[in-house]
Motif scaffolding. Structure first.
Motif, short mmCIF file in Angstrom:
data_model
loop_
_atom_site.label_atom_id
_atom_site.label_comp_id
_atom_site.label_asym_id
_atom_site.label_seq_id
_atom_site.Cartn_x
_atom_site.Cartn_y
_atom_site.Cartn_z
N ASP A 279 0.83 -1.20 0.00
CA ASP A 279 0.00 0.00 0.00
C ASP A 279 0.87 1.26 0.00
O ASP A 279 0.54 2.25 -0.67
CB ASP A 279 -0.92 0.01 1.23
N ALA A 282 2.15 1.75 -3.42
CA ALA A 282 1.08 2.22 -4.30
C ALA A 282 0.83 3.72 -4.09
O ALA A 282 0.60 4.46 -5.06
CB ALA A 282 -0.21 1.43 -4.03
N LEU A 283 0.89 4.17 -2.84
CA LEU A 283 0.70 5.59 -2.56
C LEU A 283 1.78 6.42 -3.25
O LEU A 283 1.49 7.44 -3.88
CB LEU A 283 0.71 5.85 -1.05
N GLN A 285 3.52 5.60 -5.88
CA GLN A 285 3.33 5.51 -7.33
C GLN A 285 2.19 6.41 -7.80
O GLN A 285 2.32 7.15 -8.78
CB GLN A 285 3.04 4.06 -7.73
N VAL A 286 1.08 6.37 -7.08
CA VAL A 286 -0.10 7.14 -7.48
C VAL A 286 0.18 8.64 -7.37
O VAL A 286 -0.12 9.42 -8.30
CB VAL A 286 -1.32 6.75 -6.63
N ALA A 303 -5.91 5.66 -7.58
CA ALA A 303 -5.54 4.34 -7.08
C ALA A 303 -6.53 3.28 -7.52
O ALA A 303 -6.16 2.16 -7.91
CB ALA A 303 -5.44 4.36 -5.55
N THR A 306 -6.18 1.35 -10.92
CA THR A 306 -5.12 0.37 -11.16
C THR A 306 -5.30 -0.82 -10.23
O THR A 306 -5.71 -0.64 -9.06
CB THR A 306 -3.73 1.00 -10.92
N GLU A 308 -3.07 -2.61 -8.67
CA GLU A 308 -2.21 -2.57 -7.48
C GLU A 308 -2.62 -1.47 -6.50
O GLU A 308 -2.18 -1.46 -5.35
CB GLU A 308 -0.75 -2.37 -7.89
N GLY A 309 -3.49 -0.55 -6.94
CA GLY A 309 -3.92 0.53 -6.05
C GLY A 309 -5.28 0.31 -5.44
O GLY A 309 -5.75 1.16 -4.68
N LEU A 312 -5.35 0.48 -1.66
CA LEU A 312 -5.14 1.85 -1.21
C LEU A 312 -6.45 2.65 -1.30
O LEU A 312 -6.80 3.40 -0.37
CB LEU A 312 -4.05 2.52 -2.04
#
Length: 515
Positions: A279, A282-283, A285-286, A303, A306, A308-309, A312
């Motif tokens: 998570d 992901a944060l 990345q987003v 998020a 995607t 993977e998000g 999150l």
């Protein structure tokens, strides 16, 4: 009072008259002074006294006074009563006699032209010492600042007709203010802020957790035409108060989610960089794909788009972070964008926000912005009232821990960048010690606990402990000012403020007896 006791008392008075303690002072180095005298000497801890040395008057400030007992002269007494059945007609005795003993430090010399500050004077032997007169106190008080810009904060305890003055430049050092509830701490804080506004150009940023200072830009009495009130009205327009929606302020207290560092965003989302590895990643990345300013809702939407998000996005939804009242809406301006260089004073009413996390987020964002722009070296006084709620000594709340870490960083490194702290609290042990230990100034109001006095003595070793101990007997609005803000430690009664008072106690009308 029976006749026998009165007779004994009169006899002791005769002894004190016959074998009086000399009221004298001595100094072997022209700086440190010791003195002794009878109980009626009249000197008080923190007060000014005058030592009459030959053709000059040396002014000293009393640092300690104590009652000492000593053996009096050996007396031959006639015994008029039988003692245990034996015929004793005479006896010898040494009565215990009490006197004052104390220490002081020289400040300078006083003559017909006024008071002259001196780092030390010529050493002197036994010379008469006495309390300074009101006129002498006034001369010393006028001469101590030595031309520095001053703020009149009230009157001296020793001479209520003499103004107590602080050095304005002293607020360029960190200040720790401490006083128990009901000591007048909020009133005094407001009074100091008023005077800084009227007499200096130092920008001020106030974190106000109890909404006590939201009326700093007004006068309590619109008809007040005193010089202080007139001057205050002239600068009141430069006081901006930011409050949450619904409080009628022209400046809404709001933030963008992007005003917070990503690590702080993660703390709001209850995430740990290791325990919540996916998570947290992901944060990062987003948020790297979003253009500031962006909101928590923007992060959740990005998020959710995607795979993977997805977790999150659910985390944001479950915590309700995106629904906070704190976040900026269309047409509003983030508090993080306030430019303290263009405003004399900004009062941030964090007490108007509904949740502790929202309040902490604001402090993190604004302190973080000040730290991020520190190399501009813009001077600002950062006032943190009720600082135990912002910079606690201990906490298991990761968000508060981050705030404390930032506060200790500013306390340790901020002064050279112009970031000056004014930290107010009820007890020294409630604020992180790494903050208190970096404060050079002390504003001490009434305290009850001996343990608190001992803690303050450890942090502020430059203040004589007997002066700190005076705080247990302070009345409402009385304070000790010490450090770079004061030429010498000052015991004073805080003067009138012209802005409306906040933080008053709830009236105890419930205690009225009804018939």
């Amino acid at each position: 009072m029976d006749d026998r006791f009165e007779g004994l008392r009169q006899q002791r008075h005769l002894l004190y008259d016959r074998f009086a303690v000399a009221q004298v002072a001595v100094s072997s180095d022209g700086l440190e002074v010791t003195f002794a005298g009878p109980m009626e000497t009249g000197v008080r801890v923190g007060g000014f006294a005058v030592v009459e040395v030959a053709d000059r008057c040396v002014v000293v400030q009393v640092r300690s006074v104590e009652v000492v007992e000593r053996e009096g002269p050996e007396l031959d007494l006639e015994v008029r009563e039988q003692v245990h059945g034996y015929g004793v007609s005479a006896a010898r005795a040494r009565p215990m006699m009490r006197a004052l003993h104390g220490s002081a430090v020289t400040l300078g010399e006083l003559d017909s032209a006024g008071f002259t500050v001196l780092p030390r004077t010529v050493p002197f032997g036994e010379s008469p010492i006495r309390p300074a007169t009101a006129g002498e106190v006034a001369a010393v008080a006028a001469g101590l600042p030595a031309g520095a810009a001053t703020l009149d904060v009230g009157v001296l305890n020793q001479a209520p007709q003499v103004a107590a003055q602080l050095r304005a430049t002293g607020f360029g050092r960190h200040t720790f203010m401490c006083g128990q509830s009901g000591s007048g701490k909020t009133y005094t804080t407001g009074g100091l802020l008023e005077r800084l506004l009227r007499r200096t150009s130092l920008p001020i940023l106030v974190f106000d957790p109890n909404s006590d200072h939201v009326h700093l830009g007004a006068t309590a009495d619109p008809a007040d035409e005193s010089p202080a009130a007139v001057r205050h009205r002239a600068v009141a327009g430069d006081v901006y108060v930011a409050r949450a929606r619904g409080f009628g302020s022209p400046f809404t207290l709001c933030l963008d989610f992007s005003d917070l560092e990503v690590d702080t965003q993660a703390l709001l989302l209850r995430m740990h960089p290791v325990r919540d590895l996916d998570d947290f990643h992901a944060l990062r990345q987003v948020t790297s794909t979003l253009t500031a300013p962006y909101s928590a809702a923007d992060v959740a939407a990005a998020a959710a788009a995607t795979p993977e998000g997805a977790r999150l996005a659910k985390r944001i939804a479950n915590l309700g972070i995106a629904d906070w009242e704190l976040w900026r809406r269309e047409g509003e301006r983030s508090a993080a964008d306030f430019d303290i260089r263009t405003k004399r004073c900004v009062v941030v009413d964090i007490g108007s926000l509904p949740t502790p996390d929202e309040r902490t987020a604001v402090v993190l964002a604004l302190l973080g912005r000040r730290w991020a722009t520190r190399r501009r070296r813009d001077p600002v006084l950062l006032v943190i009232d009720e600082a135990h709620n912002v910079l606690p000594a201990a906490t298991d709340n990761p968000l508060l821990a981050a705030t404390t870490d930032l506060g200790t960083l500013i306390a340790g490194e901020g002064r050279k960048f112009g970031l000056h702290l004014f930290v107010a609290t009820q007890r020294p042990g409630k604020v992180h010690p790494n903050v208190v230990s970096q404060c050079d100034n002390l504003v001490l109001m009434r305290m009850n606990g001996a343990a608190d006095i001992a803690a303050l003595a450890g942090f502020f070793s430059h203040v004589p402990r007997p002066m700190l101990e005076q705080a247990t007997g302070f009345g409402l609005g009385e304070a000790l000012f010490a450090g770079p803000i004061a030429p010498v430690p000052v015991l004073a009664k805080v003067g009138r403020r012209v802005s409306p008072q906040g933080g008053a106690d709830v009236p105890a009308t419930w205690a009225e007896v009804t018939s």
